[in-house]
Write an enzyme that holds these catalytic residues in place. Structure first.
Site, short mmCIF file in Angstrom:
data_model
loop_
_atom_site.label_atom_id
_atom_site.label_comp_id
_atom_site.label_asym_id
_atom_site.label_seq_id
_atom_site.Cartn_x
_atom_site.Cartn_y
_atom_site.Cartn_z
CG HIS A 159 3.44 -0.16 -2.38
ND1 HIS A 159 3.21 1.06 -1.82
CD2 HIS A 159 3.19 -0.03 -3.71
CE1 HIS A 159 2.82 1.91 -2.76
NE2 HIS A 159 2.80 1.27 -3.93
CG ASP A 190 -0.25 -3.89 1.01
OD1 ASP A 190 -1.28 -4.00 0.33
OD2 ASP A 190 0.71 -3.17 0.68
CD GLN A 224 -0.81 -4.86 -6.89
OE1 GLN A 224 -1.45 -5.48 -7.75
NE2 GLN A 224 -0.51 -3.59 -7.01
CE LYS A 230 -2.75 -0.50 -6.15
NZ LYS A 230 -1.72 0.16 -6.95
CB CYS A 271 5.77 2.40 -4.78
SG CYS A 271 5.17 3.90 -5.52
#
Ligand SMILES: Cc1ncc(COP(=O)(O)O)c(C=O)c1O
Lengths: 418, 151
Positions: A135, A212, A215, A238, A376
């Site tokens: 991202h 990261d 998700q 999220k 993104c």
């Protein structure tokens, strides 16, 4: 889901059998353009269940005061609730200590915190590895830093299924490599990356690691100690919590050695004009009054997810992903972007002769909310030589009805556009 | 449902779809007097507009786009509307068009077939799709005023 009006996966593949998740989300109970709402944009931001909304309201209505400051009852309550959210986060990702859990505004801020502090010991010519599927939040901060200080960015590529070419990672590492930045799950493709394996490769060569997890955390059990990374970042919104709150997990021994980031109240022990001493972890990285309601909402979201069980979430979503994949690929001209063997419930696609933007508008008319564009992740789009995709991303409240509605909507869009 | 279905039909009416399926004046001009590229960061769409000028008059317009149906059709119609006008007249047409979308007024008076886009104002996220070609042409005509006369 027997008594439910929603059809669903058969009980055999539905570990949430009996728990009608959709009903816990008030926002889903509405009509859009005269149609039942099929919300398929959870990767952008997920909806909040009633317990999260109630926890925030209860705090705002009864307990609000500043944290870590007052002697009065409300301040005690607010501090208690805020710190109890931190405990929940620690347990949820299996960190060793609450000192390793820093509240931030979101994933983006968590990554920027690491960029600003960890890099202070680096020198020009040092290298950072990112991957092609990141991202922008895990690319741009590193690019900015590299431009400013003469660091070099190296990129681990993906194949045409959207899987990382992990075997190339050892060749990217050299004695100037300082950090590996890697998404646990790609937001544009759904690919689940072998983070534990990548972290092991990096650690063997003394390279720090930042994952990261924006998700990943909403869709599968995450154990930061099993992954063994140095940093792990994620966002509340999220994972069915509020916006404006997120988490940076940081390995305690490393966090102790980092310089402070933003300066202000709460992050200090003593201040005088001859010098200031900084507070201990994690407060050293939480300057100023934090997003108290956000943290409490995030804590409630964790309670909610744990009441379902993350393993159940993963099993159910993967069954739904299979249903959706089989269904969508029936459509002539539809090309799935992101076909990794190991993926979460994200379906990015293009349809021959149509543009994602037009699909998005026509689907919205039928109550189907999807996202269109580059998500993104422009380097991913470049890899597949496309400007953007239509993306349906699933969450715990989605059912086969949502997929059927998407399928029907797409059929109609194709009739109109082609 | 019918109201919304009607609106959708108005948005994707046949004239828009015809222009988007087979847009007019696509491609590049080899030696344009001026050109400009516009981006829609929301969706990654991109359009480049090429202009050939002969003295004060615009003699050829072409565009290349990776864009949605709304944007492509708007560009196609724009090239037909503005072609062969004087710079002044073209600028006035651009101004009127952008003003109509921005303030959602005089949409029935949009030049040429652009009136087909009146419905787009009901879709805030799509207005930019219709205006991007016009904004790009505006930039092309205004940023290179010196070079356009030297040909
Ligand atoms: C993989 C990934 N990383 C980072 C982010 C940024 O998260 P936030 O905007 O909450 O900071 C997102 C959200 O879109 C994401 O999907």
């Amino acid at each position: 889901m027997t008594a439910s009006s929603e059809s669903s996966l058969s009980p055999a593949v539905d570990p949430l059998n009996g728990h009608d998740v959709r009903r816990d989300f008030p926002v889903l109970d509405q009509q859009i353009n005269g149609n039942r709402l099929a919300f398929l944009d959870s990767a952008a931001s997920a909806q909040r269940p009633r317990p999260v909304l109630e926890a925030i309201a209860a705090y705002e209505e009864r307990d609000h005061a500043n944290v870590h400051r007052g002697v009065h009852t409300l301040s005690h309550r607010a501090t208690e609730a805020y710190e109890s959210a931190r405990k929940k986060v620690r347990r949820f990702v299996n960190a060793a200590s609450e000192r390793e859990i820093v509240f931030t505004r979101g994933t983006t801020e968590a990554i920027n915190l690491v960029a600003a502090t960890l890099s202070q010991s680096w020198t020009s010519g040092d290298e950072i590895i990112v991957t092609e599927l990141e991202h922008h939040a895990n690319i741009v901060p590193w690019q900015m830093l590299a431009d400013q200080h003469g660091f070099r960015l190296r990129v681990l590529p993906i194949n045409n299924r959207g899987e990382l070419l992990v075997e190339q990672l050892p060749d990217l590492i050299n004695d100037r490599t300082r950090l590996l930045c890697l998404a646990h799950v790609s937001n544009a493709l759904g690919t689940i990356n072998p983070v534990t394996e990548c972290v092991a490769m990096a650690r063997a060569r003394n390279v720090r690691t930042l994952i990261d997890g924006a998700q990943a955390v909403p869709h599968m059990p995450v154990d930061v100690r099993a992954v063994d990374c140095d940093f792990y970042a994620f966002s509340g919104h999220k994972m069915y919590g509020p916006t404006g709150i997120g988490v940076l997990y940081g390995r305690e021994s490393l966090m102790q050695s980092l310089p402070p980031w933003q300066g202000g109240g709460d992050m200090i022990l003593t201040v005088s004009f001859s010098g200031t001493t900084f507070n201990e972890l994690p407060y050293r990285f939480e300057a100023g009054t934090p997003n108290i309601a956000g943290a409490i909402g995030l804590g409630a979201a964790i309670d909610y997810l744990e009441s379902i069980g993350m393993a159940n979430v993963a099993t159910r979503e993967s069954a739904l992903l299979k249903y959706a994949t089989d269904k969508l690929t029936e459509l002539p001209g539809l090309r799935l972007i992101g076909t990794a063997a190991n993926k979460t419930s994200v379906l990015s696609f293009t349809v021959e002769g149509t543009h994602p933007h037009d699909l998005g508008t026509i689907l919205d008319h039928q109550g189907v909310a999807i996202r269109t564009g580059h998500h993104c992740a422009m380097p991913v789009m470049e890899h597949f030589n496309i400007a953007g995709t239509a993306r349906a991303s699933l969450g715990i409240y989605n059912t086969t009805d949502d997929i059927d509605q998407l399928y029907k909507g797409l059929t109609k869009a194709l009739e109109m556009l082609r | 449902m019918t109201d919304s279905a009607d609106s959708l039909k108005a948005l994707y009416q046949s004239i828009v779809l015809e222009h988007s399926r087979s847009p007019h004046n696509t491609g590049r001009l080899e030696e344009p007097s001026t050109s400009a590229t516009g981006h829609n960061p929301l969706c990654g769409d991109k359009i480049t507009v090429f202009v050939q000028a002969d003295g004060d008059s615009l003699t050829a317009l072409k565009f290349e786009a990776t864009a949605c149906a709304i944007c492509t059709a708007s560009a196609s119609i724009m090239t037909e509307t503005v072609d062969n006008r004087s710079r002044g007249a073209a600028s006035e047409t651009i101004r009127r068009t952008l003003d109509a979308f921005e303030h959602q007024r005089n949409l029935d008076d949009l030049p040429g077939d652009m009136a087909a886009f009146a419905e787009v104002c009901r879709y805030p996220s799509r207005v930019k799709c219709a205006t991007l070609p016009w904004q790009t042409l505006h930039v092309a005509l205004n940023e290179n005023t010196t070079t356009t006369t030297t040909e």
